[in-house]
Scaffold this active site. Sequence first.
Site, PDB file in Angstrom:
ATOM      1  N   GLY A  96      25.397 -25.082  48.583  1.00 55.94           N
ATOM      2  CA  GLY A  96      25.286 -25.752  49.885  1.00 55.94           C
ATOM      3  C   GLY A  96      24.971 -24.883  51.079  1.00 55.94           C
ATOM      4  O   GLY A  96      24.795 -25.400  52.174  1.00 55.94           O
ATOM      5  N   GLY A 142      22.327 -22.592  51.020  1.00 54.84           N
ATOM      6  CA  GLY A 142      20.956 -22.094  50.931  1.00 54.84           C
ATOM      7  C   GLY A 142      20.885 -20.666  50.419  1.00 54.84           C
ATOM      8  O   GLY A 142      19.981 -19.902  50.784  1.00 54.84           O
ATOM      9  N   SER A 160      20.147 -19.448  47.479  1.00 52.12           N
ATOM     10  CA  SER A 160      18.983 -19.075  46.663  1.00 52.12           C
ATOM     11  C   SER A 160      17.773 -18.845  47.564  1.00 52.12           C
ATOM     12  O   SER A 160      17.048 -17.856  47.404  1.00 52.12           O
ATOM     13  CB  SER A 160      18.689 -20.138  45.597  1.00 52.12           C
ATOM     14  OG  SER A 160      18.462 -21.399  46.177  1.00 52.12           O
ATOM     15  N   ALA A 161      17.560 -19.713  48.540  1.00 55.24           N
ATOM     16  CA  ALA A 161      16.418 -19.545  49.447  1.00 55.24           C
ATOM     17  C   ALA A 161      16.560 -18.264  50.261  1.00 55.24           C
ATOM     18  O   ALA A 161      15.589 -17.530  50.457  1.00 55.24           O
ATOM     19  CB  ALA A 161      16.304 -20.748  50.378  1.00 55.24           C
ATOM     20  N   ASP A 179      14.984 -25.437  52.674  1.00 53.39           N
ATOM     21  CA  ASP A 179      15.873 -24.266  52.675  1.00 53.39           C
ATOM     22  C   ASP A 179      15.101 -22.991  52.993  1.00 53.39           C
ATOM     23  O   ASP A 179      15.534 -22.180  53.816  1.00 53.39           O
ATOM     24  CB  ASP A 179      16.552 -24.091  51.305  1.00 53.39           C
ATOM     25  CG  ASP A 179      17.686 -25.076  51.103  1.00 53.39           C
ATOM     26  OD1 ASP A 179      17.727 -26.073  51.842  1.00 53.39           O
ATOM     27  OD2 ASP A 179      18.512 -24.849  50.214  1.00 53.39           O
TER      28      ASP A 179
END
Length: 308
Positions: free
Chosen positions: A97, A99, A101-102, A144
Site C-alpha cells: 500500500g 508504492g 515496488s514502484a 504508482d
Amino acid sequence: MIEGKGYGKCILFNEHFVVYNIPSIVSAIGDYTLATVEATESGGVRLIDDRPATPGYKEGKLEHQKDSLRRILEAMGIDSDENLKITLGGTLYCASGVGASAASCTAIARALNRYFDMGMDDDQINEIAYEGEKGYHGTPSGVDNAASTYGGLIWFVRGEENTFEPISLKEPVEIVMGNTGKVANTKAAVAGVRERKEKYPEKYEEIFEKARKLAHDAREALEAQDTKKVGELMNRNHSLLQDIEVSDEDLDMLVETARSAGAVGAKMTGGGLGGYMVALTPGKKLQEAVAKAMEDKGFRVLRTRIGV
Ligand code: PMV
C-alpha cells in the site's frame, strides 16, 4: 557512489473505484527508496535489498523483484552480464500500500541512468519504472510509478489513455500512515469487488456514483488547501470503501484510533484487507499525537507528508 531516488505513495481518494475509470487522487510521500550502483569485479548484475520492510514482505516479492530488474535492464539496454552491485535502502518502510515496488523501480532506473550517463529525463525514467512495475503487477495502472517519479499530488483517471494531472498544493501536509502488519492481497480484494458488483449492480452503481462526485469535491478542497474539508471527504471515502467490503477490522480500528486522537480525517489506503491506512494530521504536533495513539496500540506507523 551513484544514487537514485524514488518516492513512496499514498492513495488519498478512490482506490478500487479507480479500476472502473472513476477519478482517483494519489500523492507522493516524503519517504523514499534509494538505489546505489557501484562497479564490481565479477558476478553480473547483483541486487542487495537493505530496505526496511514488514516481515515476510521481501521474501514474498523476491521472484517479482528478479523479474522486475530483468525488465528494467532490458528496457534500458543494459546487459545482465555487467558487473554491478545495486543496493536498495532509504527511509520507505516497505509494506502493502505504500508504492514500495514502484519506488524501487524508479530509484533503480534513476541510479542506472546516472551510472551509464544515459541522459534520460523524468518521462523516460517513468516509462522504465512502468516496465519494472510489470514484474510485480502484470498490468499496473501506472499511477504508482508516476507518483514515485514526478512527486506531488496527481489526479489520475484510468482509461484507454490514462489521465495524469498534477494538483497543486500550496505546501506539503503531515500525514500518518498506520500499518496493520498484514501483507494484503490486492488481487483478491479487486476480484472480490468485481464479484459483488456483478451480484448487486444497483447497490454498487449508487456507491460508485458517490465516489465519482467525491473525487471532484476532494480535488477542489485540496486546491483550496482546505484540510478540514479534505479530512471530512477522506472519512466519507472510507465509508464507501467499507460499503464495497475492502476494509477490515484492523484498518477500521486504526481509522477510529486516528480520529479519536484528533486526525482531521482517516481512511484505509491501497488495496485494503490489510496493509496501510492514512490519517490527515496537519502540523507536527497533531501528527505526533495521532502517531503515538496508534503506536500505543502496538502498530507501526510512518510519519510523513503528502504533496512533496
Ligand atoms: O495496494 P496498492 O497500493 O498497490 O493499491 C491498489 C489500488 C487498487 O485500486 C486497489 C488497484 C489498482 O490497480 O488500482
